[in-house]
Design a protein around this motif. Structure first.
Motif, PDB file in Angstrom:
ATOM      1  N   ALA A  30       9.224  -3.896   8.376  1.00  0.00           N
ATOM      2  CA  ALA A  30       9.916  -3.119   9.408  1.00  0.00           C
ATOM      3  C   ALA A  30       9.051  -1.963   9.906  1.00  0.00           C
ATOM      4  CB  ALA A  30      11.240  -2.588   8.856  1.00  0.00           C
ATOM      5  N   GLY A  31       8.376  -1.287   8.997  1.00  0.00           N
ATOM      6  CA  GLY A  31       7.481  -0.197   9.400  1.00  0.00           C
ATOM      7  C   GLY A  31       6.321  -0.697  10.234  1.00  0.00           C
ATOM      8  N   SER A  32       5.799  -1.844   9.873  1.00  0.00           N
ATOM      9  CA  SER A  32       4.683  -2.423  10.611  1.00  0.00           C
ATOM     10  C   SER A  32       5.095  -2.829  12.019  1.00  0.00           C
ATOM     11  CB  SER A  32       4.142  -3.634   9.864  1.00  0.00           C
ATOM     12  OG  SER A  32       3.134  -4.257  10.604  1.00  0.00           O
TER      13      SER A  32
ATOM     14  N   SER B 230       0.810   1.132  10.550  1.00  0.00           N
ATOM     15  CA  SER B 230       1.755   0.324   9.781  1.00  0.00           C
ATOM     16  C   SER B 230       1.997   0.918   8.400  1.00  0.00           C
ATOM     17  CB  SER B 230       1.238  -1.101   9.640  1.00  0.00           C
ATOM     18  OG  SER B 230       1.167  -1.727  10.877  1.00  0.00           O
ATOM     19  N   VAL B 231       0.944   1.373   7.759  1.00  0.00           N
ATOM     20  CA  VAL B 231       1.090   2.003   6.447  1.00  0.00           C
ATOM     21  C   VAL B 231       1.896   3.289   6.571  1.00  0.00           C
ATOM     22  CG1 VAL B 231      -0.154   3.113   4.542  1.00  0.00           C
ATOM     23  CG2 VAL B 231      -0.993   0.966   5.489  1.00  0.00           C
ATOM     24  N   ILE B 232       1.613   4.084   7.584  1.00  0.00           N
ATOM     25  CA  ILE B 232       2.367   5.321   7.797  1.00  0.00           C
ATOM     26  C   ILE B 232       3.832   5.020   8.081  1.00  0.00           C
ATOM     27  CG2 ILE B 232       2.629   7.312   9.324  1.00  0.00           C
ATOM     28  CD1 ILE B 232      -0.461   7.301   9.556  1.00  0.00           C
TER      29      ILE B 232
ATOM     30  N   LEU C 250       9.467   4.873   6.157  1.00  0.00           N
ATOM     31  CA  LEU C 250      10.680   4.129   5.843  1.00  0.00           C
ATOM     32  C   LEU C 250      10.991   4.139   4.348  1.00  0.00           C
ATOM     33  CD1 LEU C 250      10.583   1.042   8.220  1.00  0.00           C
ATOM     34  CD2 LEU C 250      12.005   3.074   8.361  1.00  0.00           C
ATOM     35  N   LEU C 251       9.978   4.046   3.499  1.00  0.00           N
ATOM     36  CA  LEU C 251      10.202   4.146   2.050  1.00  0.00           C
ATOM     37  C   LEU C 251      10.745   5.516   1.670  1.00  0.00           C
ATOM     38  CD1 LEU C 251       7.154   2.296   0.484  1.00  0.00           C
ATOM     39  CD2 LEU C 251       9.561   1.731   0.178  1.00  0.00           C
ATOM     40  N   PHE C 252      10.218   6.561   2.296  1.00  0.00           N
ATOM     41  CA  PHE C 252      10.689   7.916   2.019  1.00  0.00           C
ATOM     42  C   PHE C 252      12.158   8.065   2.413  1.00  0.00           C
ATOM     43  CE2 PHE C 252      11.388  12.312   3.408  1.00  0.00           C
ATOM     44  CZ  PHE C 252      11.088  12.974   2.239  1.00  0.00           C
TER      45      PHE C 252
ATOM     46  N   VAL D  15       0.842  -1.199   0.000  1.00  0.00           N
ATOM     47  CA  VAL D  15       0.000   0.000   0.000  1.00  0.00           C
ATOM     48  C   VAL D  15       0.879   1.251   0.000  1.00  0.00           C
ATOM     49  CG1 VAL D  15      -1.680   1.321   1.341  1.00  0.00           C
ATOM     50  CG2 VAL D  15      -1.977  -1.130   1.063  1.00  0.00           C
ATOM     51  N   ALA D  16       1.924   1.244   0.814  1.00  0.00           N
ATOM     52  CA  ALA D  16       2.818   2.405   0.874  1.00  0.00           C
ATOM     53  C   ALA D  16       3.517   2.628  -0.455  1.00  0.00           C
ATOM     54  CB  ALA D  16       3.851   2.206   1.978  1.00  0.00           C
TER      55      ALA D  16
END
Length: 80
Positions: free
Chosen positions: A38-40, A64-66, A71-73, A16-17
């Motif tokens: 990792a974000g989750s 988790s999505v946030i 982390l992707l950013f 989703v991210a």
């Protein structure tokens, strides 16, 4: 069993991210999955430790999505 659900939700949160972030991001499917997991994990444990939501709530998925987006950013900025 909670950790298994957190990992599965992290996988979905990573997808989703990735779809919510714009542009061509470095890293493929594996890196997106790892960052989502990792974000989750981070968002789940931090949010529950702060008492923001209990385990199993929809707020955990949103967090988790946030977390995966953050982390992707960060990953995109570091690898460019």
């Amino acid at each position: 069993m909670h950790l298994v659900w957190t990992i599965l939700i992290g996988f979905v949160a990573g997808l989703v991210a990735k779809s919510l972030t714009s542009g061509k991001a470095p890293g493929g499917f594996l890196m997106t999955s790892v960052l989502g997991i990792a974000g989750s994990v981070a968002a789940s444990y931090i949010g529950q430790a702060l008492g923001l939501y209990p385990a199993g709530q929809i707020a955990g998925f949103i967090a988790s999505v946030i977390g995966a987006i953050v982390l992707l950013f960060i990953y995109n900025r570091v690898t460019r």
